[in-house]
Write a protein that holds these residues in place. Structure first.
Motif, PDB file in Angstrom:
ATOM      1  N   ASN A  99     -12.995  -2.634 -13.475  1.00 51.74           N
ATOM      2  CA  ASN A  99     -12.863  -1.723 -12.349  1.00 51.74           C
ATOM      3  C   ASN A  99     -14.060  -0.789 -12.238  1.00 51.74           C
ATOM      4  OD1 ASN A  99      -9.835   0.057 -11.226  1.00 51.74           O
ATOM      5  ND2 ASN A  99     -11.160  -1.371 -10.173  1.00 51.74           N
ATOM      6  N   LEU A 106      -5.478   1.189  -0.580  1.00 50.93           N
ATOM      7  CA  LEU A 106      -4.826   0.716  -1.799  1.00 50.93           C
ATOM      8  C   LEU A 106      -3.990  -0.538  -1.589  1.00 50.93           C
ATOM      9  CD1 LEU A 106      -3.741   4.273  -2.944  1.00 50.93           C
ATOM     10  CD2 LEU A 106      -5.440   2.856  -4.078  1.00 50.93           C
ATOM     11  N   PHE A 162      -9.283   8.516  -3.250  1.00 55.59           N
ATOM     12  CA  PHE A 162      -9.342   7.055  -3.355  1.00 55.59           C
ATOM     13  C   PHE A 162      -8.427   6.460  -2.293  1.00 55.59           C
ATOM     14  CE2 PHE A 162     -10.309   8.774  -7.551  1.00 55.59           C
ATOM     15  CZ  PHE A 162     -11.499   8.130  -7.843  1.00 55.59           C
ATOM     16  N   GLU A 183       0.829  -1.200   0.000  1.00 59.42           N
ATOM     17  CA  GLU A 183       0.000   0.000   0.000  1.00 59.42           C
ATOM     18  C   GLU A 183       0.866   1.252   0.000  1.00 59.42           C
ATOM     19  OE1 GLU A 183      -4.094   1.668   2.044  1.00 59.42           O
ATOM     20  OE2 GLU A 183      -3.071  -0.043   2.954  1.00 59.42           O
ATOM     21  N   LEU A 206     -11.917  -1.225  -5.574  1.00 55.97           N
ATOM     22  CA  LEU A 206     -12.519   0.095  -5.818  1.00 55.97           C
ATOM     23  C   LEU A 206     -14.032   0.014  -5.669  1.00 55.97           C
ATOM     24  CD1 LEU A 206     -12.042   3.033  -6.576  1.00 55.97           C
ATOM     25  CD2 LEU A 206     -12.221   2.383  -8.978  1.00 55.97           C
ATOM     26  N   VAL A 243      -4.957  10.384  -3.800  1.00 54.78           N
ATOM     27  CA  VAL A 243      -4.811   9.264  -2.874  1.00 54.78           C
ATOM     28  C   VAL A 243      -4.237   9.804  -1.570  1.00 54.78           C
ATOM     29  CG1 VAL A 243      -4.474   7.625  -4.758  1.00 54.78           C
ATOM     30  CG2 VAL A 243      -2.481   8.690  -3.679  1.00 54.78           C
ATOM     31  N   GLY A 294      -4.051  -2.686  -4.460  1.00 51.79           N
ATOM     32  CA  GLY A 294      -3.788  -1.992  -5.711  1.00 51.79           C
ATOM     33  C   GLY A 294      -2.473  -2.420  -6.332  1.00 51.79           C
ATOM     34  N   HIS A 310      -6.968  -0.230  -8.907  1.00 51.89           N
ATOM     35  CA  HIS A 310      -7.470  -0.386  -7.535  1.00 51.89           C
ATOM     36  C   HIS A 310      -8.421  -1.580  -7.530  1.00 51.89           C
ATOM     37  CE1 HIS A 310      -9.001   0.282  -3.628  1.00 51.89           C
ATOM     38  NE2 HIS A 310      -8.817   1.588  -3.559  1.00 51.89           N
ATOM     39  N   ASN A 349     -14.450   2.953  -0.507  1.00 54.90           N
ATOM     40  CA  ASN A 349     -13.057   3.375  -0.665  1.00 54.90           C
ATOM     41  C   ASN A 349     -12.936   4.634  -1.520  1.00 54.90           C
ATOM     42  OD1 ASN A 349     -11.946   1.425   0.966  1.00 54.90           O
ATOM     43  ND2 ASN A 349     -11.641  -0.038  -0.698  1.00 54.90           N
TER      44      ASN A 349
END
Length: 265
Positions: free
Chosen positions: A169, A152, A149, A46, A130, A60, A155, A127, A134
């Motif tokens: 996504n 993660l 966002f 992350e 997602l 982010v 991610g 992501h 989130n």
């Protein structure tokens, strides 16, 4: 403590004039420990994805620090501290609180959401988790919405995202909003994503919208099957009781006595 489950615990921490969220990821089972030994921990992953997002100017969280705790060669926990995003709502509560009755404003906001997701994808950020929880939304002093966002840890950063990953996504995100949006709302997200030339790598918007609606139905069927399985076994949320009349499956927050009273009424 802000949130706790079997995988992680989230703490709120104030240091001077700045607030942080600190995540503690449990060491996990054999597979997670193996990943940590030969790859990276969830916190480290992350951290890496957040750093890449910040460097690309994406909305982010700002990472503050990361670390790991090992004992006897075994991962006990990994940690991640991020700068707190203050006074924000999850996406669905925001839509319900501020845009439920104002359809033009809701559609304008949803187009902005689509454009923001495209920014992630254009930067190669995928992501995998997602969903609406989130996506955080702040209201600026002028009332304008600011999107973020978060979470993660699932991610990844790729050289480029193909059409299939982009569509999946978007469908995953839109499924999580389907309780408060309709197909016209979801079409606006796709239009916002496709704006600015080349369709955002999705293909024709109307065709994508039909694909997304079919995928949302598949996601929902899968969610219902998974939830049904969880309801029918003993877990942290549900309890299975053997009664003279047969099996009784009860939400623990409701309680067996209340369930028996309802059935007897």
């Amino acid at each position: 403590v802000i949130k706790r489950n079997s995988v992680r615990t989230v703490y709120f921490l104030r240091m001077g004039a700045r607030d942080y969220y600190v995540k503690r990821y449990a060491g996990g089972g054999f597979l997670e420990r193996l990943k940590a030994r030969w790859g990276e921990t969830k916190a480290a992953r992350e951290w890496r994805v957040m750093r890449a997002g910040c460097e690309a100017g994406l909305p982010v969280p700002v990472p503050g620090a990361t670390g790991e705790r090992w004992e006897g060669g075994r991962l006990v926990a990994s940690y991640l501290a991020t700068v707190a995003i203050a006074d924000a709502l999850d996406l669905v509560p925001y839509l319900e609180a501020y845009l439920r009755a104002d359809r033009p404003a809701r559609h304008a906001f949803l187009r902005r959401l689509g454009a923001a997701v495209r920014r992630l994808h254009e930067a190669g950020l995928f992501h995998r988790d997602l969903h609406s929880g989130n996506v955080l939304v702040q209201r600026g002093a002028d009332g304008a919405a600011v999107l973020h966002f978060i979470d993660l840890h699932r991610g990844s950063v790729r050289r480029r995202l193909g059409r299939r990953a982009r569509r999946w996504n978007l469908a995953f995100l839109l499924h999580s909003t389907s309780g408060v949006t309709d197909p016209d709302d979801r079409l606006e997200v796709l239009r916002g994503y496709a704006a600015g030339g080349d369709g955002g790598g999705l293909g024709g918007v109307d065709a994508v919208a039909r694909w997304v609606e079919r995928r949302i139905l598949r996601f929902e069927r899968r969610r219902l099957r998974s939830r049904t399985r969880r309801c029918l076994v003993d877990s942290s949320q549900f309890k299975r009781l053997r009664e003279p009349e047969g099996l009784l499956h009860v939400d623990r927050s409701f309680g067996p006595e209340a369930a028996r009273a309802v059935l007897a009424a």
